[in-house]
Design an enzyme around this catalytic site. Structure first.
Site, PDB file in Angstrom:
ATOM      1  N   ASP A  29      14.077   5.675  -6.017  1.00 38.96           N
ATOM      2  CA  ASP A  29      14.285   5.868  -4.576  1.00 38.96           C
ATOM      3  C   ASP A  29      14.952   7.200  -4.263  1.00 38.96           C
ATOM      4  O   ASP A  29      15.423   7.416  -3.145  1.00 38.96           O
ATOM      5  CB  ASP A  29      15.108   4.719  -3.999  1.00 38.96           C
ATOM      6  CG  ASP A  29      16.517   4.662  -4.583  1.00 38.96           C
ATOM      7  OD1 ASP A  29      16.805   5.443  -5.519  1.00 38.96           O
ATOM      8  OD2 ASP A  29      17.332   3.854  -4.106  1.00 38.96           O
ATOM      9  N   ASP A  82      24.117  44.150  11.573  1.00 41.98           N
ATOM     10  CA  ASP A  82      24.754  43.681  12.806  1.00 41.98           C
ATOM     11  C   ASP A  82      26.229  44.050  12.773  1.00 41.98           C
ATOM     12  O   ASP A  82      26.755  44.478  11.742  1.00 41.98           O
ATOM     13  CB  ASP A  82      24.568  42.174  13.009  1.00 41.98           C
ATOM     14  CG  ASP A  82      25.023  41.362  11.801  1.00 41.98           C
ATOM     15  OD1 ASP A  82      26.042  41.727  11.176  1.00 41.98           O
ATOM     16  OD2 ASP A  82      24.363  40.364  11.469  1.00 41.98           O
ATOM     17  N   LYS A  93      22.228  44.441  17.584  1.00 43.98           N
ATOM     18  CA  LYS A  93      21.160  43.478  17.857  1.00 43.98           C
ATOM     19  C   LYS A  93      21.712  42.334  18.697  1.00 43.98           C
ATOM     20  O   LYS A  93      22.926  42.146  18.825  1.00 43.98           O
ATOM     21  CB  LYS A  93      20.568  42.927  16.557  1.00 43.98           C
ATOM     22  CG  LYS A  93      21.499  41.960  15.817  1.00 43.98           C
ATOM     23  CD  LYS A  93      20.844  41.331  14.620  1.00 43.98           C
ATOM     24  CE  LYS A  93      21.775  40.267  14.008  1.00 43.98           C
ATOM     25  NZ  LYS A  93      21.239  39.642  12.805  1.00 43.98           N
ATOM     26  N   ARG A 133      20.818  37.987  19.360  1.00 48.99           N
ATOM     27  CA  ARG A 133      20.093  36.843  18.824  1.00 48.99           C
ATOM     28  C   ARG A 133      19.898  35.824  19.952  1.00 48.99           C
ATOM     29  O   ARG A 133      20.799  35.022  20.229  1.00 48.99           O
ATOM     30  CB  ARG A 133      20.871  36.234  17.658  1.00 48.99           C
ATOM     31  CG  ARG A 133      20.093  35.203  16.854  1.00 48.99           C
ATOM     32  CD  ARG A 133      20.924  34.660  15.701  1.00 48.99           C
ATOM     33  NE  ARG A 133      21.163  35.641  14.666  1.00 48.99           N
ATOM     34  CZ  ARG A 133      20.294  35.946  13.700  1.00 48.99           C
ATOM     35  NH1 ARG A 133      19.120  35.351  13.675  1.00 48.99           N
ATOM     36  NH2 ARG A 133      20.599  36.840  12.783  1.00 48.99           N
ATOM     37  N   ASP A 176      17.351  35.014   5.390  1.00 48.54           N
ATOM     38  CA  ASP A 176      16.712  33.707   5.525  1.00 48.54           C
ATOM     39  C   ASP A 176      15.262  33.880   5.969  1.00 48.54           C
ATOM     40  O   ASP A 176      14.350  33.915   5.153  1.00 48.54           O
ATOM     41  CB  ASP A 176      17.505  32.849   6.506  1.00 48.54           C
ATOM     42  CG  ASP A 176      17.033  31.405   6.548  1.00 48.54           C
ATOM     43  OD1 ASP A 176      15.983  31.099   5.953  1.00 48.54           O
ATOM     44  OD2 ASP A 176      17.711  30.568   7.167  1.00 48.54           O
ATOM     45  N   SER A 177      15.029  34.031   7.253  1.00 41.93           N
ATOM     46  CA  SER A 177      13.661  34.197   7.745  1.00 41.93           C
ATOM     47  C   SER A 177      13.135  35.609   7.494  1.00 41.93           C
ATOM     48  O   SER A 177      11.925  35.834   7.456  1.00 41.93           O
ATOM     49  CB  SER A 177      13.603  33.897   9.245  1.00 41.93           C
ATOM     50  OG  SER A 177      14.331  34.877   9.973  1.00 41.93           O
ATOM     51  N   GLY A 178      14.033  36.567   7.324  1.00 44.18           N
ATOM     52  CA  GLY A 178      13.636  37.954   7.104  1.00 44.18           C
ATOM     53  C   GLY A 178      13.407  38.734   8.386  1.00 44.18           C
ATOM     54  O   GLY A 178      13.196  39.953   8.345  1.00 44.18           O
ATOM     55  N   GLY A 179      13.461  38.068   9.529  1.00 44.53           N
ATOM     56  CA  GLY A 179      13.191  38.731  10.798  1.00 44.53           C
ATOM     57  C   GLY A 179      14.153  39.861  11.106  1.00 44.53           C
ATOM     58  O   GLY A 179      13.751  40.929  11.584  1.00 44.53           O
TER      59      GLY A 179
END
Length: 310
Positions: free
Chosen positions: A34, A167, A190, A192, A220-223
């Site tokens: 499980d 940043d 920048k 967000r 993380d996302s690379g943006g």
């Protein structure tokens, strides 16, 4: 001294063990049908100084539970001291109430690790340094800056390098690297609008004709990196690379980096590499095994850890 690991980053654990000339402690970390975590340590650890090397990276909750259950098993086996070695501390980005009725998950995870039985924590480049204060046990926050600096000096002409913080919040981290190599510092201004999305507003500093190197703790996302690279090149930068400690690189990030204007993204091996990352031609990895291994050795022998960064 004993070195134990879960399943989060066995390659790094083996590299650290090789540096220490110490075999990994024989233990089983598996799942019941499980998906409950099952742990069994097959060696005597009574009276030993035990180090558990376990990043709480993806899948974060599974790896966190492995860490907690390993800690409990070692505590119940009469280990003298248990040190949780977290090359990447998950939930670190939830270090404050960002909106009404939201948790401070980093504090909760810190409490869980302490209550499970850890006596001290050894981690690397916390997203926010105040997280050290979330633990009620001794906590050493290592820096990957020396490893990055050596690699930059080996691969770049530091006379023509501009260190860039992606940043305002990362200025201290970037200034540390810039100071070590004698480079100037620029900042990406920048905003967000929502989690995982960033927009570059301005570049603070003259980057014209410079080889720009972005310095940050997490990708993380690379943006953010992709947008920053485009903005820096538009501002006249000759080329843009990035040195990031923790390559989270969630779904689609590696492809986004591979198709971007970044010359290369350099990440440490604090998080285990995936096949997609290996396939990306402009993502390179640095080993932090000697840094982690030396910190473990100094902790075990009661020597200074902070002197590693003097």
């Amino acid at each position: 001294m004993k070195l134990v690991t879960g399943n989060s980053n066995r390659a790094l654990a083996q590299s650290v063990a090789s540096y220490l000339e110490l075999p990994l402690t024989d233990c089983t970390v598996k799942r019941f049908a499980d998906k409950e975590v099952y742990v069994e340590v097959h060696e005597n650890v009574r009276g030993e100084d035990v180090f558990i090397l376990q990043s709480t990276s993806f899948p974060a909750n599974d790896n966190l539970m492995e860490l907690l259950i390993l800690t409990d098993a070692l505590r119940r086996s009469s280990a003298r001291r248990i040190t949780a070695v977290l090359p990447y501390f998950g939930y670190a980005r939830q270090d404050r109430k960002s909106a009404p009725r939201t948790p401070i998950s980093a504090k909760l995870v810190s409490n869980l690790i302490t209550e499970a039985g850890a006596n001290r924590v050894l981690t690397l480049d916390l997203h926010a340094s105040q997280i050290q204060g979330f633990f009620d046990i001794p906590t050493d926050n290592l820096s990957a800056a020396p490893v990055m600096v050596r690699d930059i000096q080996d691969n770049y002409d530091v006379k023509n390098v501009m260190i860039v913080s992606p940043d305002v919040g990362g200025v201290i981290r970037a200034r540390n690297v810039a100071g070590r190599i004698g480079a100037n510092l620029a900042i990406v201004d920048k905003r967000r609008p929502r989690a995982g999305v960033s927009e570059v507003m301005n570049i603070i500093g003259d980057v014209s004709g410079q080889a720009c190197i972005l310095i940050d703790d997490i990708v993380d996302s690379g943006g953010t990196l992709v947008n920053a690279a485009e903005a820096l090149l538009k501002a006249g930068a000759k080329e843009v690379s990035a040195y990031i400690t923790h390559g989270v690189l969630s779904d689609g990030a590696s492809e986004r980096i591979a198709g971007s204007m970044l010359k290369e993204l350099v990440v440490t091996d604090s998080i285990e590499e995936t096949e997609v990352q290996r396939a990306a031609g402009n993502i390179r990895r640095l080993s932090i095994a000697p840094l982690i291994g030396e910190a473990i050795a100094r902790t075990a022998s009661e020597q200074s850890v902070s002197s590693l960064f003097d």
